[in-house]
Design a protein around this motif. Structure first.
Motif, PDB file in Angstrom:
ATOM      1  N   ARG A 110     -14.145  99.114  69.178  1.00 59.41           N
ATOM      2  CA  ARG A 110     -13.966  99.542  67.744  1.00 59.41           C
ATOM      3  C   ARG A 110     -13.800 101.043  67.800  1.00 59.41           C
ATOM      4  O   ARG A 110     -12.724 101.440  66.935  1.00 59.41           O
ATOM      5  CB  ARG A 110     -15.449  99.314  66.950  1.00 59.41           C
ATOM      6  N   GLU A 111     -14.258 101.783  68.457  1.00 58.76           N
ATOM      7  CA  GLU A 111     -13.739 103.292  68.626  1.00 58.76           C
ATOM      8  C   GLU A 111     -12.357 103.555  69.024  1.00 58.76           C
ATOM      9  O   GLU A 111     -11.630 104.311  68.520  1.00 58.76           O
ATOM     10  CB  GLU A 111     -14.456 104.030  69.644  1.00 58.76           C
ATOM     11  N   PHE A 112     -11.938 102.657  70.007  1.00 57.34           N
ATOM     12  CA  PHE A 112     -10.657 102.584  70.528  1.00 57.34           C
ATOM     13  C   PHE A 112      -9.531 102.317  69.236  1.00 57.34           C
ATOM     14  O   PHE A 112      -8.562 102.809  69.044  1.00 57.34           O
ATOM     15  CB  PHE A 112     -10.325 101.790  71.754  1.00 57.34           C
ATOM     16  N   VAL A 113      -9.730 101.134  68.514  1.00 55.51           N
ATOM     17  CA  VAL A 113      -9.164 100.858  67.505  1.00 55.51           C
ATOM     18  C   VAL A 113      -8.996 101.774  66.479  1.00 55.51           C
ATOM     19  O   VAL A 113      -7.718 101.953  65.965  1.00 55.51           O
ATOM     20  CB  VAL A 113      -9.743  99.251  66.711  1.00 55.51           C
ATOM     21  N   ALA A 114     -10.227 102.386  66.019  1.00 53.69           N
ATOM     22  CA  ALA A 114     -10.145 103.362  65.062  1.00 53.69           C
ATOM     23  C   ALA A 114      -9.274 104.657  65.392  1.00 53.69           C
ATOM     24  O   ALA A 114      -8.453 105.287  64.709  1.00 53.69           O
ATOM     25  CB  ALA A 114     -11.440 104.101  64.666  1.00 53.69           C
ATOM     26  N   PHE A 115      -9.471 104.883  66.717  1.00 57.66           N
ATOM     27  CA  PHE A 115      -8.566 106.104  67.377  1.00 57.66           C
ATOM     28  C   PHE A 115      -6.972 105.600  67.340  1.00 57.66           C
ATOM     29  O   PHE A 115      -6.200 106.269  66.895  1.00 57.66           O
ATOM     30  CB  PHE A 115      -8.890 106.162  68.848  1.00 57.66           C
ATOM     31  N   CYS A 116      -6.656 104.473  67.706  1.00 58.77           N
ATOM     32  CA  CYS A 116      -5.222 103.726  67.518  1.00 58.77           C
ATOM     33  C   CYS A 116      -5.000 104.284  66.278  1.00 58.77           C
ATOM     34  O   CYS A 116      -3.617 104.404  66.061  1.00 58.77           O
ATOM     35  CB  CYS A 116      -5.090 102.424  68.056  1.00 58.77           C
ATOM     36  N   GLU A 117      -5.565 103.632  65.188  1.00 65.18           N
ATOM     37  CA  GLU A 117      -4.981 103.702  63.813  1.00 65.18           C
ATOM     38  C   GLU A 117      -4.850 105.114  63.503  1.00 65.18           C
ATOM     39  O   GLU A 117      -3.776 105.382  62.779  1.00 65.18           O
ATOM     40  CB  GLU A 117      -6.073 102.916  62.738  1.00 65.18           C
ATOM     41  N   GLU A 118      -5.714 106.097  63.685  1.00 66.04           N
ATOM     42  CA  GLU A 118      -5.521 107.324  63.376  1.00 66.04           C
ATOM     43  C   GLU A 118      -4.312 107.963  64.170  1.00 66.04           C
ATOM     44  O   GLU A 118      -3.438 108.771  63.396  1.00 66.04           O
ATOM     45  CB  GLU A 118      -6.764 108.236  63.755  1.00 66.04           C
TER      46      GLU A 118
END
Length: 173
Positions: A110-118
């Motif tokens: 989930r942290e990776f996905v949030a990072f990717c989005e940002e």
């Protein structure tokens, strides 16, 4: 911390791929449909590193995951009825997001996905897209929980050697 990968990360990334494949061998059904020696490999990571699109998660000096984040949409994406209007240059794509099995359950994906989005917002992208194997229960559960819409599924001839059905997701940024 999530950061751009460097050449010294390649051994750890190759280890993560191998750990995932070993975990797959121990399961009655595959989540990834990946094949040892074909995909993903150290060469997969090295190509993304050379392109400047490979990111790693690191904590206390240990690399626990990685992702290839770019704008490359596979030809099969043309068969998907995407609902978010965006030119190809306005789309970011999450590829080969992996977390070391011993780190699973800690929210790192989930942290990776949030990072990717940002990161994609920072790059001015309007949409994020991705594909995952239809049998990948963890991913097919996680992405909708994170606001991704299942745009469709189609057969891919992945890497020129794996015929498989992949679910394709999208999210507006």
């Amino acid at each position: 911390m999530i950061r751009l990968a460097n050449p010294s990360d390649l051994d750890a990334i190759a280890e993560i791929y191998e750990e995932i494949l070993a975990a797959e061998d121990a399961r009655p059904a595959s989540y990834t449909n990946w094949q040892r020696g074909k995909y993903p490999t150290r060469d997969t990571a090295e190509a993304a590193l050379e392109a400047g699109t490979l990111w790693v998660g690191e904590e206390d000096g240990a690399v626990y995951g990685c992702v290839n984040l770019n704008g490359e949409q596979l030809p099969e994406y043309d068969a998907i009825p995407w609902s978010i209007p965006a030119q190809p240059s306005e789309v970011g794509v999450i590829h080969t997001l992996v977390i070391r099995p011993s780190w699973s359950g800690r929210g790192k994906a989930r942290e990776f996905v949030a990072f990717c989005e940002e990161e994609l917002r920072r790059q001015g992208k309007k949409a994020v897209r991705l594909d995952t194997y239809e049998g990948n229960f963890p991913a097919n559960t996680m992405y909708p929980r994170l606001g991704y819409r299942l745009a469709g599924a189609t057969e891919f001839f992945f890497q020129g050697f794996i015929h498989e059905v992949l679910n394709c997701y999208e999210k507006q940024l």
